[in-house]
Design an enzyme around this catalytic site. Structure first.
Site, short mmCIF file in Angstrom:
data_model
loop_
_atom_site.label_atom_id
_atom_site.label_comp_id
_atom_site.label_asym_id
_atom_site.label_seq_id
_atom_site.Cartn_x
_atom_site.Cartn_y
_atom_site.Cartn_z
N LYS A 23 65.22 9.85 -16.63
CA LYS A 23 64.63 8.90 -15.70
C LYS A 23 64.96 7.48 -16.12
O LYS A 23 65.36 6.64 -15.30
CB LYS A 23 63.11 9.13 -15.70
CG LYS A 23 62.41 8.75 -14.44
CD LYS A 23 60.93 9.18 -14.51
CE LYS A 23 60.76 10.67 -14.25
NZ LYS A 23 59.48 11.20 -14.77
N ARG A 55 55.25 7.14 -17.32
CA ARG A 55 55.76 8.51 -17.04
C ARG A 55 56.55 9.01 -18.24
O ARG A 55 57.20 8.23 -18.93
CB ARG A 55 56.72 8.49 -15.86
CG ARG A 55 56.11 8.21 -14.51
CD ARG A 55 57.22 8.27 -13.45
NE ARG A 55 56.68 8.19 -12.09
CZ ARG A 55 56.54 7.04 -11.42
NH1 ARG A 55 56.91 5.89 -11.97
NH2 ARG A 55 56.05 7.05 -10.18
N GLY A 82 56.30 20.99 -17.55
CA GLY A 82 55.43 21.38 -18.64
C GLY A 82 55.03 20.19 -19.50
O GLY A 82 54.12 20.26 -20.32
N MET A 115 53.67 16.16 -19.88
CA MET A 115 52.55 15.54 -19.19
C MET A 115 53.01 14.71 -17.99
O MET A 115 54.17 14.36 -17.86
CB MET A 115 51.71 14.70 -20.14
CG MET A 115 52.41 13.49 -20.68
SD MET A 115 51.18 12.39 -21.37
CE MET A 115 50.69 11.50 -19.92
N ARG A 137 68.84 8.54 -3.88
CA ARG A 137 69.53 9.78 -4.25
C ARG A 137 70.48 10.17 -3.11
O ARG A 137 70.33 9.65 -1.99
CB ARG A 137 68.53 10.90 -4.52
CG ARG A 137 67.65 11.16 -3.34
CD ARG A 137 66.56 12.17 -3.64
NE ARG A 137 65.54 12.08 -2.60
CZ ARG A 137 64.31 12.52 -2.73
NH1 ARG A 137 63.90 13.04 -3.88
NH2 ARG A 137 63.45 12.45 -1.73
N HIS A 178 79.08 49.23 10.16
CA HIS A 178 80.03 49.07 11.25
C HIS A 178 79.70 47.82 12.07
O HIS A 178 80.56 46.98 12.35
CB HIS A 178 80.01 50.32 12.12
CG HIS A 178 80.89 50.23 13.33
ND1 HIS A 178 80.42 49.85 14.56
CD2 HIS A 178 82.21 50.44 13.48
CE1 HIS A 178 81.43 49.85 15.42
NE2 HIS A 178 82.52 50.21 14.78
N SER A 236 96.57 43.96 -3.99
CA SER A 236 95.57 43.31 -3.16
C SER A 236 94.21 43.88 -3.54
O SER A 236 93.93 45.05 -3.30
CB SER A 236 95.87 43.56 -1.69
OG SER A 236 94.86 43.00 -0.90
N CYS A 243 91.46 40.88 -0.57
CA CYS A 243 91.21 41.02 0.85
C CYS A 243 89.82 41.58 1.13
O CYS A 243 89.53 42.01 2.22
CB CYS A 243 92.28 41.89 1.49
SG CYS A 243 92.28 43.58 0.90
N TYR A 288 96.78 34.56 -3.28
CA TYR A 288 96.15 34.35 -1.98
C TYR A 288 94.79 35.02 -1.89
O TYR A 288 94.46 35.90 -2.68
CB TYR A 288 97.05 34.86 -0.84
CG TYR A 288 97.17 36.37 -0.76
CD1 TYR A 288 96.29 37.12 0.02
CD2 TYR A 288 98.17 37.04 -1.45
CE1 TYR A 288 96.40 38.49 0.09
CE2 TYR A 288 98.28 38.41 -1.38
CZ TYR A 288 97.39 39.15 -0.61
OH TYR A 288 97.49 40.50 -0.55
#
Lengths: 856, 856
Positions: free
Chosen positions: B21, B90, B99, B101, B322, B436, B744, B811, B831
């Site tokens: 921070k 902070r 976790g 403070m 951000r 299918h 392939s 493939c 490929y």
């Protein structure tokens, strides 16, 4: 290097020079056997012939003639002499090679020697017959004249004299070759030797060498050997004998012989031969000589011999000796006896036994002779080793205890277990070697034929047809679990037993082997059987097989049908108690040997009722409507159950099942200890594919076991490990080894997934693979070392990289297959596990493998 | 190294010192953003604190006090001054760490400063509320007093004045801690910093670090920052803005703001915020300032920003910035615009686009806002990307062309193909992502939800129920193929299109990527679609998918049912012509790009009729009795079809099938060439497991092709290769490479066999795996690099050891998955091939991967 060696000159030369046949004869000569004398034209001579532009050089001709001279002196016979020398001429390459030219017999005969021989033998017919045969063979083999033409001449010459026929034969020779038939034996032998050299380069031989990667430049040797005749006179004869009884293994000469006969006479069955025993009276000296030769041959080759011999004019000749074929039972007795007689070492004795035939020692065979005349009905697949005879029964509930029946079913299911245990044998229409029927039968050591798709069971369930034949229930059939044969009627059986020799033999194997041999045992009975055979513990206890026994299946079904965890827990509680009873019995029977239990593996649907009747029964039992049960059954159906919701995947969905099983095992062990027993516990998680799976399940099981320890206020040792039966498990074996105490390779499933072959479905196409020679070995029978083996080696190495001493074993069917056992032993596995009835075979195979490993 | 740094002093120091921070704030300060001022107590200070036995040393206290002094000068505010300084405190460790403070706000308040602040703001309520909040937070976080107790006091104090409540709060503090509440701000800040240091070692933080392997010795920094208040006075306000429109991508400020308000007021929706545009009139200077900041932030971070800001007393403060979330379409426009505005490079633009969201660009999405209020019916599995709205239809033959319908079926079969092509979307009750329905829908680029087991279709076929709701045929539903959601009624759709920006973006990707991107194309239509998206050829043409089209299926069925080779050949001849029509069309459309055809793969039973009607039809067609057809269907049923008689195994049994297909391909290519086209042909054998298999099939195909060459009197080039989709093929890849022109990888089946998981059946247990976090990624979506990947790497290495330049591609479905594409690109594959509609996604992913590879 000479071109020509007599048999007694060649000792010490290599097979590459003498050829296989020649080297063998030289060795027999060396150990003093009375073999017909002879000489060898070496492969060097053959190469010289090629170098000399396919022409016998002056030198070579001189060497051959000199060789013949020496042979004449050795035999006391002479080419064209009073006692004429006749010889056979054979090719003999360093490696066995079909496609080369054949044998020529009786070389040395001509119009002149024929008369001399007739004088000596007083047997015109015999002499003329061998003369005709010689001309025919010589013409065919040396000159390529078709044998058929000679046969035809003989057919049309029934009225003619031998002399006339011989003239016609020679005439044909002249017509076909443009040359006169060579009368001079020296010329005959030169021509014969040359044509054998030439035949090295004929088309068939060349192709054979190409196909089999045989060195082109090797060349062939030629063996020339004195002819001897068992039909020479009344002091002549011929016979075949085993040095021991090949059927029982008894140490006694066993064989047949005939006076005034040739080998073919015995083979063709024209005359009935006498037992070799009768020779003792007829020709006592020769019998004694033969006996002593038989003994020395056994000693020399270190194995029971199968000997061909001929007596010519009161003189014994050994024609051939080789290791004799023997029955499975005899093979054990012979091996053991020969050790006790100080002929061979224990190691040699162990290697002598063919493990492929061992099942027949334990599971019996048909009496060969009694198969003759029985009606062959058809063939299924070999499901489980053994033979059985009994009345056909088509449904389990018709079986009465004590009756000899063969159960014939489309397929078997858990409900059939009791019937299967009562039947003598089982036949199924569907399913292969891993089908329920086959697996259960093997576990019971019971003969089983599977996948006999020719059987059509009539819907009346009163008869079946097979290849057009109708077989009524109650009719007797005989089945062969080694090859799948089914016969109508009763064939006499020769049942196996554990003889004293076998026990001794197994003891030796146990001493020598280093691999631990365990049993796949699912019931206390299995343990008794397997331990009796020498199993050193349980390598695989399939808890689900217990589930199928008796009434347990109903609690299993209750557990599966349960909709809530509460209902399931209730059913599991019942199962806990039932499993404990079995586990405790087994632990007591094991008496401290390790027990490796695999937690639940098959998909749920395997346990569910298949008939409407059983669905009804379950509905009543669970106070549910049958529709609900049916819908649950439908829900549990899978597209590819082999790759479905099974193994540890069940425990991810229902952790309570494995926890119950772990509790049952540990509680049983603690209680068994309390009762004075000792136990070694291993728990095995099946079908692991990822490390998170194993960790999750391990955590649950460990917690449950800790609870048991607290409740019982006692701790025991146990190991928790994994089955390795998926390619992915092998690929991440290092991760698994971090968490697992052992690897047990489940090579059945590993083979199925690595090949992408469902063993049951493969029945439909595997025959095409075999017929087209695409799959030479069935990878489900002997481990596929090129593919699956690579995964196993990888897994082992990855596992040991993390945990060098991790225990590694096999519990698939390959654990009972000798070839696979050798492979696992070479890889340094700790143990194999197989069905109780395969245990002795695995012990022998392990010992053989240990010996081979030590030797290499 | 100092203990304390002001934001403008810390530039150049590492995150390890300043915490995450802190480092971020220092950077914002550096680029001149008007952020509230502050200081950082570094991780070094934290470590010093631990070294000093958890006690703030004299030195440290001095440093903190000096820091505060500087801060007072920077802000023009003072602790307890006329313009009182309030700060937030902070924790900020170098890595994000739950976790630890929490935040303390409004530190610096006491009874004295409260009065000063009331004087300044004239807003008693505001000031007292923040004072109460401060006491509560301080007590809870520094002293561990339960917040609930303060909440209770407030509840019971409705009648009391703020002063009275504050007294009660302080009383509670005294009772709970035994200390007076610290009135002195310096004392407050020392206590706050110390308690944050301490919290590094609380239990939750320790466990978190252990679980996540975070270094214990790292320590945490503390950030102290001036409080600013948007509700301070009428010249104050607060807002959130994106630098570009996150929905359309337009380059315009987009956001909301409110005067006299705090951030929570906007979030809680108490007051309706105004568009940021209105600020232009209300606070023109601040608007201009903000606009310029927004531009510079975009430039600095090289991405569209999402900015939180506050205005206090006419002064603008940036609280947070951000990278902004954006719609899939906007993400493309923003990336392209920012390149054209010279803000970022093309590479950066390509990396900016989230490939996970790309399908929505092409296949559309629901209008988010329009989902509100629609009845959610249930959820299936995401079968095929897209959204669709239409009337429910329960059987294919009820679909009328031109109508917008959603086809709902238990499962789809080849007979449904036509209906599927007419429907807007498909829902199936059964089946997973490889069923299918899903496969065909993806091929059509059509939205599909599969495996929605909650749907029960009534036997009347007039309605279905889902989770208790009844849906009549004809009723409108909306389905979401990204997540499986099903809604009642029509939701407005936002359909994708190929915008100019997208075209430009794809062009850049094509320039940069090195991996070839091919399409899985089974029909000429597929080729048009895929080529339009930039596919560089066909990587997988599944010939069997052609079989399902139109009337071809009947010839296929004829071929399968055939009892004799003759009958089969007759059927194959018909198929030859039908296949050629398709192949030729595809070759012409390809215009010279490579076409890789996979020969028949699925087991026969997939082609057979499933309804009685179709069985009847087939029987009439073939002049057979329906019973015969039924029995053949039964015969072809398999236990585990996935591992059954399929792939090249069909060609071992029926070589004529592959030979016909090879002929069709080669004849088509020769004819296409004759018509002026050019072709590049690759033929691929599926499901190879052993080298003998491939050799046998290759020989047959080569012979047939030679025949074609002779007949046509012309030769063309072609390559013959293998699919790698079985573990065993990977393990013996060196042997295969000797014979095969390319590999392939069929990663679907390879994943199924390596894991031993049937993807369709896994629906039943995979949710448990996900819920229990055992399977974090679906290995069928993104390639499993730890297991399956090892096999792929092994196969590649073995293959290249024999044939270094062997062509290697993918493939399977992974060929269209960005994460997997990155993996294959890293491995150096040639490929990937994916469904036509995934081609652009694969192109983007390949480009991203190429950039990342170049960077690493």
């Amino acid at each position: 290097m000479k071109n020509i060696y007599l048999f007694n000159e060649g000792y010490g030369l290599e097979k590459m020079i003498l050829g296989g046949k020649g080297a063998n004869l030289v060795e027999m000569k060396k150990i003093g056997l009375p073999i017909p004398n002879g000489l060898i034209a070496t492969t060097v001579a053959c190469k010289n012939y090629f170098k000399n532009e396919n022409c016998l050089s002056e030198n070579m001709i001189k060497d051959i003639k000199e060789g013949i001279k020496k042979l004449e002196i050795e035999t006391g016979k002479e080419f064209e002499g009073e006692n004429p020398l006749l010889v056979s001429v054979r090719s003999g390459a360093p490696v066995s090679m079909p496609g080369m030219m054949d044998t020529i017999l009786n070389l040395g005969l001509n119009d002149n020697t024929v008369q001399k021989l007739i004088e000596k033998t007083k047997n015109e017919k015999f002499v003329y017959e061998i003369y005709l045969r010689f001309i025919e063979m010589f013409a065919e083999i040396v000159k390529g004249v078709s044998r058929e033409k000679f046969v035809k001449i003989k057919e049309y010459s029934k009225e003619k004299t031998y002399k006339e026929i011989i003239e016609t034969f020679k005439g044909l020779y002249w017509i076909e070759t443009g040359e006169f038939f060579p009368e001079n034996p020296e010329e005959q032998i030169l021509m014969a030797i040359e044509s054998i050299f030439k035949s090295w380069n004929n088309e068939r031989a060349k192709i054979y060498r190409q196909l089999n990667n045989i060195d082109e430049s090797m060349g062939t040797a030629v063996v020339v050997q004195e002819m001897v005749f068992g039909n020479f006179n009344e002091l002549s004869g011929t016979g075949v004998a085993f040095t021991r009884n090949p059927s029982t293994g008894e140490n006694e000469l066993f064989g047949e012989y005939l006076l005034e006969a040739q080998g073919e006479d015995i083979v063709a069955g024209i005359r009935t031969p006498h037992s070799i025993e009768t020779m003792k009276n007829q020709l006592p000296n020769i019998y004694e000589e033969f006996l002593s030769i038989a003994k020395s041959l056994e000693k020399h080759y270190g194995d029971m011999q199968d000997i061909e011999f001929t007596i010519e004019d009161g003189k014994l000749f050994i024609l051939q000796t080789r290791n004799g074929k023997r029955s499975p039972n005899a093979s054990i007795k012979i091996a053991v006896d020969m050790v006790n007689e100080n002929i061979i070492t224990k190691e040699k004795a162990i290697l002598m036994v063919d493990t492929e035939l061992l099942p027949q020692v334990f599971n019996g065979t048909f009496e060969e002779a009694d198969i003759v005349g029985k009606k062959f009905l058809g063939k299924g697949l070999p499901g489980s080793a053994g033979v059985a005879v009994g009345k056909v029964v088509l449904s389990t509930d018709k079986i009465k205890e004590g009756e000899s029946v063969i159960l014939v079913r489309v397929e078997t299911s858990p409900e059939d277990i009791k019937g299967m245990s009562l039947a003598k044998g089982i036949v199924t229409v569907k399913g292969g070697a891993t089908s329920h029927g086959a697996v259960v039968a093997r576990g019971m050591g019971k003969c089983c034929v599977t996948g006999c798709e020719e059987i059509k069971i009539d819907s009346s369930e009163e008869f079946f047809t097979i290849n057009g034949e109708r077989v009524q229930e109650g009719e007797i059939i005989s089945i062969n679990g080694y090859n799948g044969d089914i016969y109508k009627g009763a064939i006499k059986l020769k049942m196996g037993e554990l003889s004293e020799e076998l026990k001794e033999f197994l003891e030796w194997c146990k001493e020598i082997k280093t691999l631990e041999v365990r049993m796949n045992a699912d019931t206390p009975t299995d343990v008794i059987v397997g331990k009796g055979f020498g199993a050193e513990g349980i390598g695989l206890c399939r808890t689900e097989h217990m589930f199928f026994e008796d009434e347990k299946i109903w609690s299993v079904r209750e557990m599966i049908i349960a909709n809530t965890k509460e209902d399931r827990d209730k059913a599991l509680e019942k199962l806990l108690e039932l499993q404990k009873i079995d586990f405790k019995k087994m632990l007591h029977k094991l008496g401290g040997l390790p027990m490796n239990v695999r937690l639940l593996d098959p998909p749920f649907h395997e346990f569910l009722p298949k008939t409407e009747k059983d669905i009804q029964k379950l509905a009543v039992l669970l106070e549910k409507c049958p529709k609900e049960i049916e819908s649950r059954i439908k829900e549990l159906k899978e597209e590819n159950p082999m790759l479905g919701h099974r193994g540890c995947r069940l425990a991810i969905t229902f952790p309570e099942i494995y926890e119950m099983q772990a509790r049952a095992i540990i509680e049983s062990a603690i209680e068994c200890k309390g009762e004075g027993g000792s136990c070694e516990i291993e728990i095995m998680i099946p079908f692991i594919g990822g490390i998170s799976e194993f960790k999750y399940i391990k955590e649950g099981i460990l917690k449950e076991i800790e609870k048991v320890f607290e409740e019982k206020n006692e701790k025991i040792d146990y190991k928790l490990g994994t089955m390795m039966e998926l390619p992915r498990a092998c690929l991440i074996a290092n991760e698994i080894a971090e968490e697992s105490a052992f690897f047990s390779f489940g090579t059945n499933d590993l083979t199925q997934t690595t090949y992408g072959i469902s063993r049951d479905d493969s029945i439909k196409f595997i025959d095409h693979y075999k017929a087209k020679n695409i799959m030479k070995r069935d990878p489900f029978q002997s481990i596929d070392t090129r593919g699956v083996g690579k995964l196993i080696v990888l897994a082992k190495e990855l596992g040991q990289s993390v945990k060098p001493n991790i225990k590694i074993g096999v519990c698939g069917e390959h654990g009972g297959d000798p070839k696979s056992i050798e492979y696992f032993n070479e890889l340094g596995f700790n143990y194999v596990s197989c069905s109780p009835f395969r245990v002795p075979i695995a012990i022998v195979a392990s010992a053989q493998s240990a010996i081979l490993k030590r030797m290499s």
